[in-house]
Design a protein around this motif. Structure first.
Motif, PDB file in Angstrom:
ATOM      1  N   ILE A 192       3.116  -4.932   2.628  1.00  0.00           N
ATOM      2  CA  ILE A 192       4.021  -3.835   2.968  1.00  0.00           C
ATOM      3  C   ILE A 192       3.209  -2.549   2.946  1.00  0.00           C
ATOM      4  N   MET A 193       3.281  -1.785   4.048  1.00  0.00           N
ATOM      5  CA  MET A 193       2.530  -0.522   4.106  1.00  0.00           C
ATOM      6  C   MET A 193       3.526   0.634   4.161  1.00  0.00           C
ATOM      7  N   ASP A 194       3.549   1.392   3.079  1.00  0.00           N
ATOM      8  CA  ASP A 194       4.523   2.497   3.014  1.00  0.00           C
ATOM      9  C   ASP A 194       3.832   3.780   3.465  1.00  0.00           C
ATOM     10  N   GLU A 195       3.934   4.095   4.749  1.00  0.00           N
ATOM     11  CA  GLU A 195       3.319   5.323   5.285  1.00  0.00           C
ATOM     12  C   GLU A 195       1.883   5.447   4.809  1.00  0.00           C
ATOM     13  N   ALA A 196       1.147   4.348   4.862  1.00  0.00           N
ATOM     14  CA  ALA A 196      -0.138   4.297   4.182  1.00  0.00           C
ATOM     15  C   ALA A 196      -1.218   5.081   4.879  1.00  0.00           C
ATOM     16  N   ILE A 247       0.876  -1.170   0.000  1.00  0.00           N
ATOM     17  CA  ILE A 247       0.000   0.000   0.000  1.00  0.00           C
ATOM     18  C   ILE A 247       0.911   1.217   0.000  1.00  0.00           C
ATOM     19  N   LEU A 248       0.772   2.042  -1.048  1.00  0.00           N
ATOM     20  CA  LEU A 248       1.673   3.201  -1.158  1.00  0.00           C
ATOM     21  C   LEU A 248       1.128   4.380  -0.377  1.00  0.00           C
ATOM     22  N   GLN A 249       2.023   5.379  -0.178  1.00  0.00           N
ATOM     23  CA  GLN A 249       1.547   6.531   0.600  1.00  0.00           C
ATOM     24  C   GLN A 249       0.663   7.448  -0.234  1.00  0.00           C
ATOM     25  N   ASP A 250       0.859   7.495  -1.567  1.00  0.00           N
ATOM     26  CA  ASP A 250      -0.050   8.326  -2.377  1.00  0.00           C
ATOM     27  C   ASP A 250      -1.154   7.417  -2.867  1.00  0.00           C
ATOM     28  N   PRO A 251      -2.400   7.710  -2.496  1.00  0.00           N
ATOM     29  CA  PRO A 251      -3.476   6.851  -2.977  1.00  0.00           C
ATOM     30  C   PRO A 251      -3.690   7.084  -4.467  1.00  0.00           C
ATOM     31  N   ILE A 252      -3.719   5.991  -5.246  1.00  0.00           N
ATOM     32  CA  ILE A 252      -3.928   6.145  -6.691  1.00  0.00           C
ATOM     33  C   ILE A 252      -5.156   5.346  -7.097  1.00  0.00           C
ATOM     34  N   LEU A 253      -6.132   6.020  -7.700  1.00  0.00           N
ATOM     35  CA  LEU A 253      -7.292   5.320  -8.253  1.00  0.00           C
ATOM     36  C   LEU A 253      -7.357   5.608  -9.744  1.00  0.00           C
ATOM     37  N   PHE A 254      -7.944   4.668 -10.487  1.00  0.00           N
ATOM     38  CA  PHE A 254      -8.058   4.847 -11.936  1.00  0.00           C
ATOM     39  C   PHE A 254      -9.505   5.087 -12.303  1.00  0.00           C
TER      40      PHE A 254
END
Length: 1599
Positions: free
Chosen positions: A1521-1525, A1442-1449
């Motif tokens: 893995i949770m990156d500053e999520a 899970i990235l820190q910048d939420p990305i939706l399509f």
């Protein structure tokens, strides 16, 4: 001078002035000297000799010496009275003198000896004429009129001598039947006119015979050395041939052309001047009926008034050029006719006055004379044609500037509600500027064609009829019938182009999403899914492109085939209709070139009609836009100019921005009225307002649209120099209240009163034009207000420009403001500090950074009033506090500024001096906090509980790493890869590179001059061998056939003539009777023509087919390369530049290159075949060909470089112009609040002028090229004509071939022009291939593993055990490692927290699991498999992150959670339930199939982050893995999530990278990192027990 001795009569033709026949009547002076013709001619030599003797020394001594030392700068140029008339008369004079010389030579050809007196005086007169104009030019440019006396004497003498000669001719009964009589008469007239021009200069400049000569200064533009566009100021010859461009174009070779080189626009062409012209035209119209808004008709009317005159000039030039164009076919007909006369006996000329005379008919029957006349006609025709183009384009450009300025002024007065309610979008306004103004400009370019085409067609058909009779009309009908078909094809073309555009914008949208989310796609191994989706859209686009290609090839085919078909029909009919058809070469080739002339207007027809339709639509759109609502004032602006005549005032662009003014009041015309009345009213009314109230609104009703009022019954006052806060729930009208006070809303009733003191400082600093008109005391002059809107608005400029915003830079003040907004840390991260460009709409900054810059701007402005609309919304608690304390309470209070603050943060209420509470669009209460506590205790209690809650939150979120740090970190990461990680070695490398740069400059210049053959090779090789051979063969065959058709025509017609001669010898009445039959020739001619038509189709299809194939190949390869490229590429290359490869470059390859390629090959082959035919007919021509080719080579070489630079300049100056428009629309309220309209208008004028001058120079460069090429072409015609006539007369060349050679010679200049223009275009367009090729060279990631997919166990990783052994990681082989020899062991199911300061390598650690970074040492083993051995796709698809910048399509929620479509609905709902999103999704229409807009904009930041969590849960992998999520989630949700992760992932391994340390206090293991090394790792309790551990210090800071 006249020798009396009788020379011995000899066979040689000896030289004598009067000739030396034995009976020499030439020397007979019995009837008086003046009655001797030869003496009259001798007398005429005197004035010319006088002028040459007088002027040569002056020219050589004066200017010869001067030009070598001092270049006369153009700042001294001016035109004497009658300048253009003098040049015109001189040109006519020179032409008549050439005719006189020719007439002399022709009439001398009949006598035994040479009579010099027949042409020598005319030759001297010719020299004198040239000398006179050179002399005049030099005198004029150095402004020294006294020297003109020499010319005055010359004209007097020449006039007298010619008059004597003319009188004597008349006396002796020589009349208009003799050509020389007419010429002499004309010369008398011309010399008389030139004399009157000279006298006029004396009267105008009074340099002689007057006591005080008038002092004349050169035009103002020229005194400004910045003006480099000299077209309006040079003399007529330079204007016609663009001679002044020579130095400009040749210097482009030495250094690239930029805005500095092209300088400023001349005053008459500036956008402001033209806008004033246009506005005046509008105002002239308005006077009769005031009520009607400007409809389309009135816009056309105004355009006609403002720009009609130059257009008429252009149309006139075009008429002249078209009529002269018919000289070609007529002269060819005459020459061939003359050559084919078998008996070349001509009757003896008359002898009068002892000398020979010939009639004009005899003169014009001489082939050589016709050749020279043809040469002059061509020169003139080409000059007029280019002048017509130039004038039309210049007018078009001026008009575009004026309309853009008018649109901008309209935008400045638009109602903001129009934009916010979606009646007008920013896109629509930008389209008006980018598309519709250009459509109008194009219409003006093509306008002359509208008028000239009918004339050309009518004259052409009449001439054809005269040559061929009725069959000509049939041929013309063929052309006419096929013209509508062409129009049909053209409309189809534009339709398919539209549909292609729709598909390509859809493809771009998908590509954009793919590139923006590329990191996520790679981490989840989804790149193929998205790639296929793009490919699918591309497939549709290609289908549409196929239709486009089909119609293009039909259109190309018709252009080539129509003339062949027309000629074929005509000749077939002509031979069949009449028994004794006159198909001589003269007729055949004249009609051939007439058909070529006729076809041109019919090709243009379709584009002209389309352009006209588009222009009508554009004007309709403009009229709708101009009639949309304005702020408080319906009529046009009074942009007042202090005396339009004095130009220096025009630079200060003054316009009165009209704000809310009472509508009942009549508009006033004069600025003085405005300011004085405003002041009086302000003083009078201010008595009613308390001195300490700044703004007072009484019983105000305000609305955005015509519906019910948004704000009703508003009664407020805002005290001076105090802090006023406006609070209330979301949507209760707080922002609207600010805008209502600023006059942005429509006022239904009530008053807004501004105390005049508020604008004290602005009276001093702003010019009077920026002040406001007052209307009946209800809306008082308000000063500038520093307004920070809720949605931050930034200019596409540097950070510092955004903060100072047109104000002078004051260092200490700037520093204080930056500190107050805590911007310094952000500025430090940016690559160029505060000089970093923030991009369009501040694209490189985060929301909070934009907001703080926007607030900083408001603080920096030196206005008494500051409006801050919810400045804390995007800031976390620490920044808000800092801004409140340092910015608002300290900085603004100290300066005694009145502050109005809209906010939701109730904990700041105690700081307020005055509070306005709002509810549902009305004022709930106002007063100090004390007042409200007394009057409205309930409200006060409600506030108190809310304040407490917010304070608690404040305790929770403590001083450590907050959201801002995170933002900075993101930013740093983005910048990191580009600029920040430059190590010392790299910098040293860079310095050495820079020192090399100077040596490279010459090399670069050399490269600029060469054509990118390499890219051309890449382009063609993508097409494949088969298509290439087809393409080449069909082109070569087609052109060979074209030549064969014309050659056969020559062969056939020559035989017709031979047959006629034989028939006369055998006394047959009809040619056919003597055994000559047309039918055999005709059948072969027909077969050739039909084959030609078929081949035309083949070539046009082949070219388009090749284009399609290449477009398909290149896009496919590019997309696949990009998808597999390593992450590093996306971090180091700006997204925009990759997107450009997919948008503009792909578009160029799809649509433009094939047509350019076709035109280029066609024009080149036509040119080669034409020159080949001429050389075949007259081999002598090859000698002349060499210098001509060299000339052409240099012309095109210089032109191509300059043209490319100018084209790039034009494109690059258009971008800032368009973005200035969109920025203005978005920031209207801020600009108007600050009263900055004039400054922004000034900027607009600069941008428009920059774009226009680039366009003008580009036009002038194109004309420069074409004029030169046309002149070379005219020389080709002259040489070819003279050579073939000589060949025919003395070496019996067949007449058909003479006609053939001349017809081809006429076309050469056109082909050469096209060749060079297309070469230049091709060069620009091949840049796209080159750039795409550059990206195709990227190395892809290594997707193959040592293991195959089948060797990897199905459920791997089952346990989630991770061993990290001696791991070192770097982002790129050239960079330093970011992780150094890291060792760690994570047991299955462990929860691990990793923390450390920004840049310690935490995120790199997480990326290493996915092999997103270069692991050059050590290894990571997961469940006993070394991940380096796995195929990348497999590895990434088995882990979750899970990235820190939420990305939706964009798509559905289902697609966002599971693009692979593997999961069932239950699994998806379960994941949403875990992520706390089930209720949200349930409530949406469509549930799982509800739409997600681009970037997930229809969900809040927190919700987006939760969706990303749900996405990871769907995967069910054993390692997460949770990156500053949890960075962008509020506290409450975050704690829920922490619990969820602990339960849902109880048995899985979870690695959390934390920025708030308290989130990992419950972890099983904590790893603390610093600079890529592991400092500590242990259980959190164990670490906390150690007092000196780094982890303990982090936790303390986080408390």
């Amino acid at each position: 001078m006249i020798s009396r001795n009788k020379p011995s009569p000899g066979p040689t033709m000896s030289l004598a002035f009067c000739g030396n026949e034995n009976n020499s009547a030439a020397y007979n002076v019995d009837g008086g000297v003046l009655n001797n013709g030869c003496f009259l001619d001798a007398l005429n030599v005197v004035p010319h000799v006088f002028l040459l003797f007088i002027t040569f020394p002056i020219l050589f001594i004066g200017w010869g010496s001067q030009s070598s030392k001092v270049h006369i700068h153009h700042s001294t140029w001016l035109h004497f009275p009658g300048h253009n008339l003098r040049w015109l008369l001189t040109f006519v004079l020179l032409f008549i003198l050439v005719c006189e010389i020719a007439e002399g030579i022709v009439s001398d050809g009949f006598s035994q000896s040479l009579h010099l007196h027949l042409y020598m005086p005319a030759g001297l007169a010719f020299m004198a004429g040239i000398t006179s104009i050179i002399y005049y030019h030099n005198i004029e440019t150095s402004n020294f009129p006294k020297l003109l006396l020499a010319l005055l004497i010359y004209w007097v003498l020449a006039f007298i001598m010619k008059t004597i000669k003319f009188a004597k001719y008349t006396e002796h009964g020589i009349g208009p039947r003799q050509l020389r009589y007419c010429i002499t008469g004309l010369l008398v007239l011309l010399y008389g006119l030139l004399l009157s021009v000279e006298i006029n200069v004396i009267l105008g400049r009074r340099y002689v015979c007057f006591a005080n000569p008038t002092e004349v200064k050169p035009p103002e533009d020229l005194q400004d050395l910045g003006v480099r566009f000299l077209q309006p100021f040079v003399n007529l010859l330079s204007k016609a041939t663009y001679w002044w461009m020579n130095t400009f174009i040749t210097s482009a070779h030495r250094r690239p052309i930029d805005l500095k080189v092209i300088g400023k626009l001349p005053i008459a062409m500036r956008a402001l001047t033209n806008y004033i012209k246009l506005r005046k035209a509008f105002e002239d119209q308005k006077r009769p009926q005031v009520t009607a808004p400007p409809g389309p008709a009135s816009i056309w009317q105004a355009l006609r008034r403002a720009f009609g005159r130059p257009l008429i000039l252009s149309i006139t030039f075009r008429f002249l050029a078209d009529l002269l164009g018919f000289a070609g076919p007529l002269c060819i007909s005459g020459i061939v006719h003359h050559v084919s006369k078998d008996n070349r006996t001509i009757q003896q000329p008359m002898t009068l006055l002892g000398i020979y005379f010939i009639s004009s008919k005899e003169f014009l029957e001489n082939a050589y004379v016709l050749a020279v006349l043809l040469f002059f006609a061509l020169l003139l025709q080409r000059t007029f044609l280019q002048a017509s183009y130039y004038v039309a384009i210049e007018t078009g450009i001026n008009l575009r500037g004026a309309i853009q300025t008018k649109i901008y002024n309209k935008i400045m007065r638009l109602c903001t509600s129009n934009i916010s309610m979606g009646e007008l979008t920013v896109g629509q306004i930008c389209n008006l500027v980018a598309i519709d103004t250009n459509q109008l400009m194009w219409f003006f370019f093509l306008c002359p064609n509208l008028w000239a085409m009918p004339v050309q067609i009518v004259v052409g058909v009449i001439l054809l009829y005269y040559l061929l009779g009725i069959s000509a009309l049939i041929g013309a009908t063929v052309i006419a019938v096929l013209a509508p078909v062409q129009y049909f094809v053209a409309t189809k073309l534009s339709q398919t182009q539209k549909s292609t555009l729709e598909y390509s914008s859809e493809r771009l949208k998908k590509t954009n999403e793919l590139l923006r989310g590329i990191k996520l796609l790679k981490l989840y191994a989804w790149e193929r899914i998205f790639c296929d989706s793009v490919e699918e859209t591309r497939g549709k686009e290609l289908t549409s492109l196929q239709a486009f290609a089909l119609y293009t090839s039909i259109s190309i085919f018709m252009n080539a085939a129509i003339p062949i078909a027309a000629v074929l029909t005509t000749f077939v009919v002509h031979v069949h209709i009449s028994e004794d058809a006159d198909l001589s070469p003269a007729v055949a080739f004249a009609s051939l070139s007439l058909f070529h002339i006729l076809v041109t207007p019919l090709f243009l027809l379709s584009s002209v009609v389309r352009s006209t339709v588009k222009a009508l639509v554009s004007v309709q759109k403009l009229s709708e836009f101009f009639s949309s609502d304005e702020i408080g004032e319906e009529q046009e602006p009074r942009a007042l100019l202090s005396s339009s005549s004095s130009n220096h005032n025009q630079n200060r662009y003054q316009a009165v921005p009209l704000k809310v003014v009472n509508r009942k009041r009549p508009p006033r015309d004069d600025w003085n009225n405005y300011s004085t009345q405003g002041d009086h009213e302000a003083d009078g009314a201010s008595l009613g307002v308390d001195q300490d109230t700044c703004i007072k609104i009484t019983s105000g009703y305000f609305t955005w649209t015509d519906g019910p009022p948004t704000l009703s019954n508003v009664d407020i006052k805002i005290p001076f120099g105090k802090l006023t806060m406006i609070v209330g729930q979301v949507g209760c009208g707080k922002s609207s209240l600010l805008l209502a006070a600023l006059g942005e809303m429509q006022r239904v009733s009530g008053n807004v009163i501004w105390n005049s003191l508020s604008s004290l400082e602005s009276d001093g600093s702003e010019s009077p034009t920026d002040r406001d008109a007052a209307g009946d005391g209800d809306f008082r002059k308000r000063g500038a207000v520093a307004y920070a809107s809720q949605k931050p608005w930034l200019l596409n400029a540097s950070v510092v420009e955004n903060i100072t915003f047109e104000m002078p830079m004051i260092k200490p003040r700037y520093k204080a403001v930056v500190d107050a907004c805590s911007l310094q840390p952000d500025i430090d991260i940016l690559p160029q500090g505060d000089q970093t460009e923030v991009g369009e709409r501040g694209i490189i900054l985060s929301g909070g950074q934009k907001q703080r810059i926007s607030v900083a701007r408001a603080l920096y402005q030196q206005t008494n009033l500051v409006f801050l609309d919810d400045p804390f919304s995007a800031l976390d608690i620490h920044l808000s506090d800092h801004l409140m304390q340092d910015g608002i309470l300290k900085l603004l209070r100290e300066e005694k500024r009145t502050v109005v603050l809209v906010t939701h943060k109730l904990q700041y209420l105690p700081h307020a001096d005055w509070i306005i509470a709002m509810k549902d669009g009305t004022i709930q209460t106002e007063g100090t906090l004390k007042d409200i506590q007394n009057c409205e205790p309930e409200l006060f209690e409600q506030w108190k509980t809310l304040m407490n809650r917010q304070d608690k939150e404040f305790e929770k979120q403590t001083v450590a790493a907050s959201m801002t740090d995170l933002e900075r970190k993101n930013l740093r990461r983005a910048m990191y890869s580009r600029e920040a990680v430059r190590t010392e070695e790299e910098e040293e490398e860079e310095e050495s590179v820079e020192s090399d740069d100077d040596d490279n400059l010459s090399q670069v210049m050399r490269q600029r001059a060469t054509i990118p053959w390499h890219s051309c090779g890449t382009y063609l090789s993508s097409a494949g061998l088969l298509l290439l051979t087809l393409l080449l063969l069909s082109q070569l065959l087609k052109h060979s056939l074209m030549v064969a058709i014309d050659y056969w025509l020559a062969h056939w017609t020559s035989h017709v003539i031979k047959a006629k001669i034989e028939a006369t010898a055998q006394n047959c009445t009809v040619v056919q009777a003597c055994g000559f039959s047309h039918s055999w020739y005709l059948s072969i001619f027909s077969v050739l023509c039909c084959l030609g038509i078929v081949l035309c189709l083949a070539t046009s299809v082949a070219v388009e087919w090749t284009g399609l194939k290449v477009a398909k190949e290149l896009h496919h390869n590019l997309l696949n390369k990009i998808i597999l490229a390593p992450m590093r590429l996306f971090e180091t290359t700006p997204l925009g530049s990759i997107l450009n490869r997919f948008s503009t470059d792909t578009n160029t390859i799809d649509q433009h290159i094939p047509t350019t390629l076709e035109c280029l090959t066609r024009s080149t082959l036509l040119c080669v075949s034409a020159l080949g035919v001429i050389s075949y007919v007259t081999p002598v021509f090859l000698i002349a060909l060499l210098p001509l080719t060299v000339t052409c080579y240099f012309i095109q070489k210089y032109f191509r470089v300059a043209s490319r630079d100018l084209q790039q300049l034009e494109d690059s100056t258009q971008l800032p112009l368009l973005s200035h428009f969109s920025e203005t629309v978005e920031g209207l309220t801020t600009i108007r609040a600050l009263r900055y309209e004039p400054r922004f208008r000034q900027r607009l004028l600069q941008f428009t002028d920059a774009n226009n001058i680039a366009s003008l120079f580009l036009t002038a460069a194109n004309r420069w090229l074409e004029v030169r090429m046309e002149y070379v072409g005219a020389c080709v015609v002259l040489v070819a004509a003279v050579a073939s006539i000589t060949n025919s007369l003395y070496y019996h060349l067949s007449t058909g071939l003479v006609g053939l050679g001349l017809t081809y010679a006429l076309m050469v200049s056109n082909y050469m022009n096209w060749m060079v223009r297309n070469l230049a275009d091709m060069e620009v367009q091949l840049g796209s291939v080159k750039r795409i090729n550059g990206l195709l060279k990227t190395e892809p990631e290594n997707y193959e593993g040592l293991l195959t997919v089948s060797q990897v166990p199905d459920g791997w990783p089952q346990h989630g055990e991770i061993k990290i052994q001696n791991l070192s990681v770097r982002y790129d082989a050239t960079l330093k490692p970011v992780l150094k020899n890291v060792n760690a062991h994570i047991s299955p199911g462990q929860k691990v927290g990793i923390c450390g300061r920004t840049g310690s390598g935490k995120s790199s650690f997480s990326l290493a699991f996915f092999r997103m970074v270069d692991m050059f040492e050590g290894r990571i083993v997961i469940d006993e498999i070394d991940i380096a051995k796995l195929p990348l796709q497999t590895l990434r698809s088995r882990l979750s992150i899970i990235l820190q910048d939420p990305i939706l399509f964009s798509g559905t929620i289902r697609f966002n959670l599971d693009p692979e479509m593997k999961a069932t609905d239950e699994m998806l709902w379960e994941a949403l339930d875990i992520a706390q999103l089930k209720p949200v999704v349930k409530s949406l229409p469509g549930g799982l199939d509800a739409t997600v807009t681009e970037g997930g904009e229809n969900f809040s930041q927190g919700q987006r982050q939760l969706f990303c969590l749900a996405r990871a849960f769907v995967r069910k992998s054993s390692i997460l893995i949770m990156d500053e999520a949890t960075a962008s989630i509020d506290m409450a949700t975050e704690s829920i999530l922490q619990k969820v992760v602990m339960t849902a992932f109880a048995d899985r391994t979870v690695v959390t990278i934390a920025h708030r340390v308290h989130t990992i206090l419950n972890a099983d293991l904590v790893i603390v990192m610093k600079r890529g090394l592991i400092l500590e790792h242990d259980r959190p309790e164990a670490l906390l027990d150690k007092e000196d551990s780094v982890f303990t210090s982090f936790v303390r800071a986080d408390k």
